[in-house]
Design an enzyme around this catalytic site. Structure first.
Site, mmCIF file in Angstrom:
data_model
loop_
_atom_site.group_PDB
_atom_site.id
_atom_site.type_symbol
_atom_site.label_atom_id
_atom_site.label_comp_id
_atom_site.label_asym_id
_atom_site.label_seq_id
_atom_site.Cartn_x
_atom_site.Cartn_y
_atom_site.Cartn_z
ATOM 1 N N LYS A 1 19.390 38.066 48.223
ATOM 2 C CA LYS A 1 19.347 38.039 46.697
ATOM 3 C C LYS A 1 20.107 37.039 45.672
ATOM 4 O O LYS A 1 20.601 36.169 46.426
ATOM 5 C CB LYS A 1 20.020 39.383 46.210
ATOM 6 C CG LYS A 1 21.570 39.648 46.689
ATOM 7 C CD LYS A 1 21.954 40.963 46.616
ATOM 8 C CE LYS A 1 23.391 40.877 46.802
ATOM 9 N NZ LYS A 1 23.869 42.412 47.319
ATOM 10 N N ARG B 1 27.458 53.888 42.461
ATOM 11 C CA ARG B 1 26.450 52.860 41.850
ATOM 12 C C ARG B 1 24.925 53.664 41.841
ATOM 13 O O ARG B 1 24.709 54.270 40.737
ATOM 14 C CB ARG B 1 26.420 51.622 42.647
ATOM 15 C CG ARG B 1 25.657 50.602 41.886
ATOM 16 C CD ARG B 1 26.136 49.267 42.486
ATOM 17 N NE ARG B 1 25.441 48.942 43.898
ATOM 18 C CZ ARG B 1 25.735 47.987 44.505
ATOM 19 N NH1 ARG B 1 26.344 46.892 44.091
ATOM 20 N NH2 ARG B 1 25.292 47.693 45.673
ATOM 21 N N HIS C 1 26.430 51.959 50.770
ATOM 22 C CA HIS C 1 27.245 50.702 50.403
ATOM 23 C C HIS C 1 28.835 50.918 50.192
ATOM 24 O O HIS C 1 29.131 51.780 49.529
ATOM 25 C CB HIS C 1 26.679 50.052 49.433
ATOM 26 C CG HIS C 1 26.924 48.479 49.050
ATOM 27 N ND1 HIS C 1 27.043 47.521 50.182
ATOM 28 C CD2 HIS C 1 27.417 47.734 47.996
ATOM 29 C CE1 HIS C 1 27.449 46.227 49.832
ATOM 30 N NE2 HIS C 1 27.707 46.368 48.480
ATOM 31 N N ARG D 1 23.447 44.342 56.843
ATOM 32 C CA ARG D 1 22.980 43.756 55.911
ATOM 33 C C ARG D 1 23.896 42.566 55.663
ATOM 34 O O ARG D 1 25.075 42.663 54.874
ATOM 35 C CB ARG D 1 22.917 44.522 54.467
ATOM 36 C CG ARG D 1 22.004 45.860 54.901
ATOM 37 C CD ARG D 1 21.781 46.632 53.604
ATOM 38 N NE ARG D 1 23.095 47.073 53.036
ATOM 39 C CZ ARG D 1 23.796 48.194 53.162
ATOM 40 N NH1 ARG D 1 23.261 49.165 54.031
ATOM 41 N NH2 ARG D 1 24.959 48.574 52.365
ATOM 42 N N TYR E 1 36.672 19.030 23.051
ATOM 43 C CA TYR E 1 36.697 20.041 22.060
ATOM 44 C C TYR E 1 38.332 20.415 21.849
ATOM 45 O O TYR E 1 38.666 21.029 22.848
ATOM 46 C CB TYR E 1 35.821 20.933 22.222
ATOM 47 C CG TYR E 1 34.366 20.750 22.153
ATOM 48 C CD1 TYR E 1 33.672 19.994 21.092
ATOM 49 C CD2 TYR E 1 33.508 20.717 23.419
ATOM 50 C CE1 TYR E 1 32.469 19.553 20.861
ATOM 51 C CE2 TYR E 1 32.146 20.233 23.234
ATOM 52 C CZ TYR E 1 31.679 19.755 22.023
ATOM 53 O OH TYR E 1 30.423 19.409 22.086
ATOM 54 N N CYS F 1 32.886 20.883 28.639
ATOM 55 C CA CYS F 1 31.918 20.917 27.625
ATOM 56 C C CYS F 1 30.617 21.570 28.366
ATOM 57 O O CYS F 1 30.701 22.099 29.539
ATOM 58 C CB CYS F 1 31.554 19.547 27.190
ATOM 59 S SG CYS F 1 32.812 18.456 26.812
ATOM 60 N N MET F 2 29.622 21.895 27.700
ATOM 61 C CA MET F 2 28.515 22.418 28.166
ATOM 62 C C MET F 2 27.861 21.663 29.079
ATOM 63 O O MET F 2 27.222 22.149 29.995
ATOM 64 C CB MET F 2 27.218 22.503 26.841
ATOM 65 C CG MET F 2 26.134 23.297 27.315
ATOM 66 S SD MET F 2 25.015 23.396 26.010
ATOM 67 C CE MET F 2 25.717 24.388 24.871
ATOM 68 N N ASP F 3 28.100 20.024 29.097
ATOM 69 C CA ASP F 3 27.160 19.450 29.953
ATOM 70 C C ASP F 3 27.951 18.364 30.761
ATOM 71 O O ASP F 3 27.469 17.277 31.378
ATOM 72 C CB ASP F 3 26.091 18.686 29.243
ATOM 73 C CG ASP F 3 25.276 19.666 28.345
ATOM 74 O OD1 ASP F 3 24.715 20.649 28.794
ATOM 75 O OD2 ASP F 3 25.360 19.381 27.087
#
Ligand SMILES: *Cc1c(COP(=O)(O)O)cnc(C)c1O
Length: 377
Positions: A40, A138, A168, A221, A270, A316-318
């Site tokens: 998954k 769940r 589970h 699993r 920043y 930062c973002m990148d």
């Protein structure tokens, strides 16, 4: 998101390790037990198709995914072995699953009724696994009456083939077995109410299997173990020891794209959370929170060339910046996550640093990072 193939930042995945981990687990199982590879979430960020192909070679008998689309992706890529969707799929899609030979989890009786309507219309038979809520809280049956009624509903019902029943565990990775045992008892009780005969009754995840919790499970699993990671991940308790040898498969590497000296009073990033108190050398790495490398990694030490350097300033973002003890050229390799569990930037240490578990660190690595696959020599 487009993968950045013109940027030096990649997730490297060692397929030899993945193959070996699965083979080790298969050898650990009783001869009558099957291994279903849990792939998954794009195989926990490692790449579902590539991992599934290797898992088949290594002896996996089937696959588990979380959502129907992940199952369809496997089918579209030539996977013919059984696939179980562990989450709840809307009953309106039961015919899509049936037509593709995909097994779905039954969360309750109402779902069965609704799926039946859809399947009857198209005259299809769906393979199902009865979900049991033995204490995870769940999905799945937890009340006797409802479960007994579901069994009655399924007897001689042409629209369903009862392939499995499963639950589970909430704490199979803990050294305290109290709740685990409570869940085992609840599951045994639900099992005693069965009037239909599922082919596979299963409860084991990686933890229950590799820590030999000794509950018989027709299939295991096997998820996090595929990727070579010990699921025992509570930072405050020592790892339980795995009885299966596991080798981490994932590393995350980049390169310096910029190097400079800054001077006393100059800030970095920043909010200028880092301000130089002298002349210091700052390197820039082209990875940020958009890649799943979250802001909490500020202060974490990544390996630049052969030295561990702290991340200074906010991520930062990148991009992010590191404080370097010596001049190193642009292009110097930066290892954000090492696949060597003895290195201080192994994935569990990284997860501990940002107060989470390695599952989450791996899953967060975004599609902007190309996955590069290789085998050991
Ligand atoms: C994710 C998942 C697993 C695999 O768990 P691991 O700890 O990765 O082995 C097994 N069963 C269910 C129901 C799951 O959701």
């Amino acid at each position: 998101m487009v993968p950045g193939i013109h940027r030096p930042a990649v997730v490297r995945v060692n397929l030899s390790a993945i193959k070996q981990n699965i083979e080790n687990e298969v050898n650990h199982l009783d001869p009558d037990q099957k291994l279903f590879a849990v792939v998954k979430a794009n195989a926990y960020g490692h790449g579902a198709i590539q991992v599934a192909k290797v898992a088949e070679e290594a002896g996996a008998s089937g696959f588990c995914v979380a959502i129907l689309d992940e199952a369809l992706e496997l089918r579209e890529n030539g996977v013919v072995k059984p696939i179980l969707v562990l989450g709840v799929v809307s009953p309106e899609y039961a015919p899509v699953a049936a037509a593709n030979g995909i097994s779905l989890t039954v969360p309750n009786l109402e779902w069965l009724h609704m799926a039946q309507e859809a399947l009857e219309r198209e005259n299809l038979q769906l393979k199902i696994h009865l979900g049991i809520d033995s204490g995870m809280g769940r999905i799945g049956f937890s009340e006797d009456d409802e479960f007994i009624e579901a069994n009655k509903f399924l007897e001689n019902n042409p629209n369903f083939f009862v392939e499995g029943m499963f639950a589970h565990f909430a704490s199979a990775d803990s050294s305290d077995d109290t709740y685990f045992k409570h869940q085992v008892e609840k599951f045994k009780h639900m099992k005693s109410l069965l009037t239909v005969k599922p082919k596979w009754i299963h409860v084991d995840n990686t933890a229950a299997s590799i820590f030999d919790k000794d509950v018989h499970s027709d299939l295991v699993r096997f998820g996090i173990g595929i990727y070579g990671l010990n699921p025992s991940s509570n930072p405050s308790s020592p790892d339980l020891k795995s009885n299966v040898e596991l080798k981490p498969a994932l590393s995350f590497v980049s390169e310096l794209t910029h190097v400079k000296t800054i001077h006393k009073g100059d800030g970095v990033g920043y909010g200028s959370t880092y301000v130089a108190d002298d002349d210091v050398i700052i390197g820039t790495v082209p990875v940020g929170y958009a890649d799943g490398w979250i802001r909490k990694f500020q202060g974490f030490k990544v390996k630049v060339g052969d030295v561990y350097c702290p991340i200074v300033g906010r991520v930062c973002m990148d991009q992010f910046m590191v404080l370097m003890p010596k001049e190193m050229p642009v292009g110097t390799r930066v290892t954000l996550i090492s696949d060597n569990p003895d290195d201080p930037n192994n994935i569990k240490a990284a997860a501990d640093y940002v107060d989470t578990i390695h599952y989450e660190v791996a899953c967060l690595l975004s599609d902007r990072l190309p996955r590069v696959y290789y085998y050991d020599e």
